[in-house]
Design an enzyme around this catalytic site. Structure first.
Site, short mmCIF file in Angstrom:
data_model
loop_
_atom_site.label_atom_id
_atom_site.label_comp_id
_atom_site.label_asym_id
_atom_site.label_seq_id
_atom_site.Cartn_x
_atom_site.Cartn_y
_atom_site.Cartn_z
N CYS A 209 3.48 -7.67 9.49
CA CYS A 209 2.37 -8.52 9.07
C CYS A 209 2.30 -8.50 7.55
O CYS A 209 2.36 -7.43 6.94
CB CYS A 209 1.08 -7.99 9.70
SG CYS A 209 -0.44 -8.61 8.99
N CYS B 276 -0.23 -1.09 2.81
CA CYS B 276 0.47 0.03 3.45
C CYS B 276 0.45 1.26 2.54
O CYS B 276 0.87 1.19 1.38
CB CYS B 276 1.91 -0.36 3.76
SG CYS B 276 2.81 0.89 4.70
N CYS C 123 0.90 -3.53 11.99
CA CYS C 123 0.38 -4.87 11.74
C CYS C 123 -1.13 -4.72 11.53
O CYS C 123 -1.64 -3.59 11.50
CB CYS C 123 0.72 -5.85 12.86
SG CYS C 123 -0.08 -5.54 14.43
#
Length: 263
Positions: A196, A203, A124
């Site tokens: 999140c 990412c 997150c």
């Protein structure tokens, strides 16, 4: 007069909702990861208008919910309520015949054995609440078969409300520190789970092509009640994370050997 035979009754609502081929495929995709509409249209190879129509049917039936993205409010994520699906499946079986009542799984979470330890990374933004909760629940419920880690794109100190709410589950996370996701990019994981919307957008790629899963869960620290208290938001978040981790562990630990990931 005895109870009417199942053949004389209308099919349970779950069958009418999930029995449609496209809606069943939608539930299958959402059972693994929260998705946006354009992702579902690509996965199913169907026009957006048709996918949106059937998502509306599933939402009306309470099987699927929608939440605006915290990264871009113009986007929305759809998720499936697996607990409700399980309840309706059990009721559907019992409606057909009392002998088909489903037996609930034993307490203590999923099976405790797996061929090899499965590595899961939870992400997150701050690594201060949601991903820390997920890591702790996975370690607690996985019975040693899961190696769980967590990190954030912009780490912040562990939130005191996260420590408090995890204590309510008998899990002590007070001594844990937040970590940057860059520490893990060179490591091999079987699953990388983003909790999140913002961290999903940034990412990085990970070694070994792990399965990427997204859970669109709002930051509890941003959901204070009218008195400015975030305690109840953290309790709701912890409950949702625990349920989702439990289903993920079932997916991992009960998968047939042929479908388990190989390191």
């Amino acid at each position: 007069m005895g109870q009417r035979a199942a053949g004389q009754l209308p099919p349970p609502e779950f069958l009418r909702l999930a029995g449609h081929v496209l809606r069943w495929r939608l539930l299958g995709e959402l059972s693994r990861s929260d998705r946006q509409v354009h992702e579902l249209t690509a996965l199913l190879g169907q026009p957006q208008s048709l996918v949106s129509y059937h998502l509306g049917k599933l939402r009306a039936g309470g099987l699927v919910s929608m939440r605006r993205s915290s990264a871009d409010g113009r986007d929305a994520y759809y998720s499936v309520d697996l607990s409700r699906c399980g309840d309706l499946l059990a009721a559907t079986a019992a409606a057909l015949h009392p002998g088909l009542r489903l037996v609930p799984p034993p307490p203590g979470g999923p099976a405790k054995q797996a061929a090899a330890r499965t590595r899961v990374l939870f992400l997150c933004t701050g690594n201060s609440a949601r991903s820390q909760m997920a890591e702790a629940f996975a370690q607690h419920l996985g019975g040693g078969a899961i190696e769980a880690c967590s990190a954030g794109s912009h780490p912040k100190p562990l939130h005191r409300s996260a420590v408090a709410v995890m204590g309510e589950y008998g899990i002590d996370v007070a001594g844990r520190s937040s970590k940057h996701l860059g520490l893990f990019t060179g490591q091999r994981f079987d699953y990388v789970v983003s909790l999140c919307d913002r961290v999903r957008e940034v990412c990085p790629e990970f070694t070994g092509h792990p399965e990427l899963i997204h859970w669109s869960i709002a930051d509890p620290a941003s959901q204070a009640d009218s008195d400015g208290d975030t305690g109840r938001a953290f309790q709701r978040t912890a409950a949702e994370v625990r349920i989702r981790v439990g289903f993920l562990l079932s997916l991992i630990l009960h998968a047939p050997p042929s479908t388990q990931k190989v390191h």
